[in-house]
Design a protein around this motif. Structure first.
Motif, mmCIF file in Angstrom:
data_model
loop_
_atom_site.group_PDB
_atom_site.id
_atom_site.type_symbol
_atom_site.label_atom_id
_atom_site.label_comp_id
_atom_site.label_asym_id
_atom_site.label_seq_id
_atom_site.Cartn_x
_atom_site.Cartn_y
_atom_site.Cartn_z
ATOM 1 N N THR A 61 3.370 -14.733 0.781
ATOM 2 C CA THR A 61 1.932 -14.818 0.630
ATOM 3 C C THR A 61 1.339 -13.341 1.327
ATOM 4 O O THR A 61 0.292 -13.169 1.217
ATOM 5 C CB THR A 61 1.119 -15.809 1.387
ATOM 6 N N ILE A 62 2.038 -12.291 1.366
ATOM 7 C CA ILE A 62 1.938 -10.866 1.595
ATOM 8 C C ILE A 62 1.890 -10.002 0.419
ATOM 9 O O ILE A 62 2.826 -10.098 -0.186
ATOM 10 C CB ILE A 62 2.508 -10.266 2.635
ATOM 11 N N VAL A 63 0.668 -9.558 -0.176
ATOM 12 C CA VAL A 63 0.671 -8.842 -1.443
ATOM 13 C C VAL A 63 0.662 -7.281 -1.230
ATOM 14 O O VAL A 63 -0.098 -6.774 -0.268
ATOM 15 C CB VAL A 63 -0.636 -9.248 -2.178
ATOM 16 N N GLU A 64 1.618 -6.630 -1.783
ATOM 17 C CA GLU A 64 1.604 -5.305 -1.658
ATOM 18 C C GLU A 64 1.952 -4.815 -3.165
ATOM 19 O O GLU A 64 2.650 -5.203 -3.845
ATOM 20 C CB GLU A 64 3.006 -4.766 -0.595
ATOM 21 N N ALA A 65 1.354 -3.499 -3.316
ATOM 22 C CA ALA A 65 1.644 -2.691 -4.603
ATOM 23 C C ALA A 65 3.052 -2.197 -4.666
ATOM 24 O O ALA A 65 3.666 -1.705 -3.603
ATOM 25 C CB ALA A 65 0.787 -1.283 -4.519
ATOM 26 N N VAL A 66 3.637 -2.344 -5.823
ATOM 27 C CA VAL A 66 5.063 -1.682 -5.996
ATOM 28 C C VAL A 66 5.050 -0.062 -6.614
ATOM 29 O O VAL A 66 5.642 0.552 -6.130
ATOM 30 C CB VAL A 66 5.886 -2.732 -6.967
ATOM 31 N N VAL A 67 3.714 -0.132 -7.177
ATOM 32 C CA VAL A 67 3.645 0.938 -8.049
ATOM 33 C C VAL A 67 2.372 1.806 -7.247
ATOM 34 O O VAL A 67 1.423 1.478 -6.983
ATOM 35 C CB VAL A 67 3.257 0.949 -9.644
ATOM 36 N N PRO A 68 2.695 3.241 -6.749
ATOM 37 C CA PRO A 68 1.423 3.596 -6.300
ATOM 38 C C PRO A 68 0.302 4.112 -7.066
ATOM 39 O O PRO A 68 0.566 4.218 -8.336
ATOM 40 C CB PRO A 68 2.096 5.014 -5.641
ATOM 41 N N LYS A 69 -0.988 4.091 -6.307
ATOM 42 C CA LYS A 69 -2.048 4.340 -7.181
ATOM 43 C C LYS A 69 -1.765 5.805 -8.099
ATOM 44 O O LYS A 69 -2.385 5.810 -9.201
ATOM 45 C CB LYS A 69 -3.228 4.697 -6.320
ATOM 46 N N GLU A 70 -1.371 6.720 -7.341
ATOM 47 C CA GLU A 70 -1.264 7.861 -7.987
ATOM 48 C C GLU A 70 -0.405 7.979 -9.306
ATOM 49 O O GLU A 70 -0.752 8.822 -10.348
ATOM 50 C CB GLU A 70 -0.687 9.020 -7.000
ATOM 51 N N ARG A 71 0.464 7.135 -9.491
ATOM 52 C CA ARG A 71 1.557 6.864 -10.498
ATOM 53 C C ARG A 71 0.639 6.533 -11.878
ATOM 54 O O ARG A 71 0.694 6.930 -12.821
ATOM 55 C CB ARG A 71 2.586 6.244 -10.209
ATOM 56 N N VAL A 72 -0.267 5.438 -11.303
ATOM 57 C CA VAL A 72 -1.052 4.670 -12.641
ATOM 58 C C VAL A 72 -2.076 5.825 -12.981
ATOM 59 O O VAL A 72 -2.430 5.845 -14.204
ATOM 60 C CB VAL A 72 -1.543 3.637 -11.970
#
Length: 99
Positions: A61-72
């Motif tokens: 139940t802990i959500v984390e990004a796998v892809v960094p914002k800068e990459r998107v």
């Protein structure tokens, strides 16, 4: 990588994740209600979709990004320049500095 292309609502969701990670999924529901006006089912539907795309993970139940914002953001910028300026960075820069 085509899974980096996000519609506006998915991008806004990812911004909430990036700004608050790691975040408990229940807290993410509250944040999305506050910032995006979403109901709980909408948040969980988008969360599931982003997990399937490999952009976020929801472990215990802990959500984390796998892809960094800068990459998107880099992908979106390149895609925009390709589409609007036929891939020409100089044409893009000329259009920006003309104004």
């Amino acid at each position: 990588m085509s899974n980096l292309k996000l519609c506006e609502s998915d991008y806004r969701f990812m911004m909430v994740v990036w700004e608050n990670e790691p975040v408990a999924s229940g807290q993410l529901v509250a944040l999305c209600a506050d910032k995006l006006g979403w109901k709980k089912p909408t948040t969980y539907t988008v969360l599931r979709k982003m997990c399937e795309k490999g952009l976020v993970k929801n472990k215990d139940t802990i959500v984390e990004a796998v892809v960094p914002k800068e990459r998107v953001q880099a992908y979106e910028s390149e895609h925009f320049i390709e589409r609007a300026f036929e891939g020409s960075l100089p044409q893009f820069l000329v259009s920006v500095f003309r104004q």
